[in-house]
Design an enzyme around this catalytic site. Structure first.
Site, mmCIF file in Angstrom:
data_model
loop_
_atom_site.group_PDB
_atom_site.id
_atom_site.type_symbol
_atom_site.label_atom_id
_atom_site.label_comp_id
_atom_site.label_asym_id
_atom_site.label_seq_id
_atom_site.Cartn_x
_atom_site.Cartn_y
_atom_site.Cartn_z
ATOM 1 N N THR A 213 0.955 -1.063 0.035
ATOM 2 C CA THR A 213 0.081 0.092 0.052
ATOM 3 C C THR A 213 1.154 1.214 -0.022
ATOM 4 O O THR A 213 2.030 1.163 0.152
ATOM 5 C CB THR A 213 -0.798 -0.131 1.290
ATOM 6 O OG1 THR A 213 0.013 0.220 2.394
ATOM 7 C CG2 THR A 213 -1.729 -1.270 1.395
ATOM 8 N N ARG A 241 -12.157 -9.270 -2.942
ATOM 9 C CA ARG A 241 -11.531 -9.156 -1.592
ATOM 10 C C ARG A 241 -10.930 -8.065 -1.354
ATOM 11 O O ARG A 241 -10.641 -7.022 -2.126
ATOM 12 C CB ARG A 241 -10.082 -10.002 -2.012
ATOM 13 C CG ARG A 241 -9.258 -10.363 -0.715
ATOM 14 C CD ARG A 241 -8.068 -9.219 -0.971
ATOM 15 N NE ARG A 241 -7.132 -9.503 0.315
ATOM 16 C CZ ARG A 241 -6.199 -8.451 0.597
ATOM 17 N NH1 ARG A 241 -6.010 -7.398 -0.201
ATOM 18 N NH2 ARG A 241 -5.240 -8.641 1.577
ATOM 19 N N GLY A 243 -8.821 -5.943 1.668
ATOM 20 C CA GLY A 243 -7.748 -6.198 2.861
ATOM 21 C C GLY A 243 -7.698 -5.168 3.894
ATOM 22 O O GLY A 243 -9.020 -4.875 4.075
ATOM 23 N N ASP A 244 -6.520 -4.920 4.617
ATOM 24 C CA ASP A 244 -6.758 -3.947 5.759
ATOM 25 C C ASP A 244 -6.832 -2.519 5.453
ATOM 26 O O ASP A 244 -7.245 -1.752 6.380
ATOM 27 C CB ASP A 244 -5.543 -4.487 6.693
ATOM 28 C CG ASP A 244 -4.227 -3.944 5.944
ATOM 29 O OD1 ASP A 244 -4.078 -4.461 5.089
ATOM 30 O OD2 ASP A 244 -3.412 -3.317 6.607
ATOM 31 N N THR A 264 1.108 -1.826 6.170
ATOM 32 C CA THR A 264 1.233 -2.252 4.980
ATOM 33 C C THR A 264 1.599 -3.772 4.959
ATOM 34 O O THR A 264 2.578 -4.011 5.933
ATOM 35 C CB THR A 264 2.221 -1.567 4.133
ATOM 36 O OG1 THR A 264 2.725 -2.137 2.993
ATOM 37 C CG2 THR A 264 3.567 -1.171 4.764
ATOM 38 N N GLY A 265 1.138 -4.746 4.050
ATOM 39 C CA GLY A 265 1.673 -6.149 4.265
ATOM 40 C C GLY A 265 0.566 -6.923 3.683
ATOM 41 O O GLY A 265 -0.357 -6.553 3.109
ATOM 42 N N GLY A 267 -2.700 -8.190 4.170
ATOM 43 C CA GLY A 267 -3.974 -7.419 5.200
ATOM 44 C C GLY A 267 -4.765 -8.387 5.855
ATOM 45 O O GLY A 267 -5.197 -8.017 7.006
#
Length: 348
Positions: A213, A241, A243-244, A264-265, A267
């Protein structure tokens, strides 16, 4: 010397010792609570498999220059007494408009070879927040997230409804083809080919999978903290989908009492661990420093869950934190004196 005089002398010495200890404790607390930066800003451009072997010198230079450009935009706003929210939004827009990062123009492709973008923003002064998920036509999703926060009764809008809301509010709408880049299209095609060959693609052996991100956290001269995050999600994601990044408390969180965080990563792990909020909560309820809270969450809690990624954060005193457990993370910061730091690899 009689007993009463000895006792009085002892009590006097005890009182002096106690006062000295109290003075030392107060002085230590003052040092620990010293304002480090009147205002500051930190950004990330995604955590993952960045190594010197995988990134060319040309790309290294391009990424650092773009991060510095983004920093200067936010720093200019903060230096002139602007709001942290404005600094976060405008800084992230610079990153969204660049094809170098997995957000906005550089968003990765879904399994259907489309681009679905997510973003969120939060105001630490009042805990207001806004987010969008799965937008396909909004040039700058971070602006749509802020619009949701300030001009709707909701926190998160998704899909076509979020596209429509953004258009009605006058945000810049683009043809979905705007987000398509040849490099990202090639990346998802390779992954799909591996799927057909029944080769696992969510592993360290396949950096083409690229999840990441962009994000920004800012502290302004009024002491207000804001945080924002924007992403194209995970390459080859299916079934819409999410994510976070657009989830408050996972990808983004801000609270003037503690800190602002952008994640970031991978999620799914950041959602399950409520990473952004957990860092703030540890500071608020355990009275630990930002450094300690970030390390506990990123280097222990996430690692124990086998979650990969990182965070950027700023606390109310202007301390800046960039913590990650991956091989690298695009990251940069600028303090109130204009001193710039950029990093990509773990040893920087």
């Amino acid at each position: 010397m009689n007993t009463s005089k000895c006792l009085a002398a002892f009590l006097c010495m005890l009182l002096l010792f106690s006062c000295k200890q109290e003075k030392q404790i107060i002085e230590k607390e003052k040092q620990e609570n010293k304002q480090v930066n009147e205002f500051a800003l930190v950004i990330h451009g995604g955590a993952g498999y960045q190594t010197r072997a995988s990134i060319s010198p040309e790309l290294d230079s391009l990424v650092r220059k773009k991060m510095e450009e983004a920093l200067q935009v936010g720093h200019g706003i903060l230096k002139n007494g602007g709001k942290s929210l404005d600094a976060v939004e405008q800084t992230i827009k610079v990153l969204e408009d660049s094809p170098l990062f997995n957000a906005g123009k550089g968003a990765v492709f879904t399994n259907e070879e489309t681009n679905e973008l997510d973003a969120s923003i939060m105001d630490g002064s009042n805990l207001d927040a806004g987010a969008v998920a799965g937008v396909t036509k909004v040039r700058n999703p971070i602006s749509a997230a802020r619009m949701v926060m300030e001009n709707s009764p909701h926190v998160m809008l998704s899909g076509e409804g979020a596209n429509q809301f953004a258009q009605e509010k006058g945000l810049r709408i683009v043809d979905p083809k705007y987000f398509a880049t040849e490099k990202n299209l090639e990346r998802v095609k390779k992954i799909k080919e591996r799927e057909l060959q029944k080769v696992a693609f969510l592993t360290k052996k396949h950096p083409d999978e690229k999840f990441g991100t962009v994000g920004c956290v800012a502290l302004d001269k009024s002491g207000n903290i804001a945080a924002g995050t924007s992403t194209g999600g995970m390459t080859n994601k299916k079934w819409n989908r999410i994510g976070d990044a657009p989830i408050i408390g996972a990808g983004t969180y801000a609270n003037n009492k503690t800190c602002g965080v952008s994640s970031t990563g991978h999620g799914e792990y950041f959602i399950r661990a409520a990473v952004a909020h957990d860092i703030s909560a540890k500071m608020e309820y355990k009275s630990v420093s930002l450094d300690q809270a970030a390390k506990e969450v990123v280097q222990k809690k996430l690692v124990d869950m086998k979650g990969e990624g990182g965070i950027i954060a700023i606390d109310s005193l202007g301390n800046i934190q960039m913590e990650f457990n991956t091989k690298g993370m695009y990251r940069a910061s600028i303090d109130d004196e204009g001193k710039v730091y950029t990093g990509i690899y773990k040893d920087e």
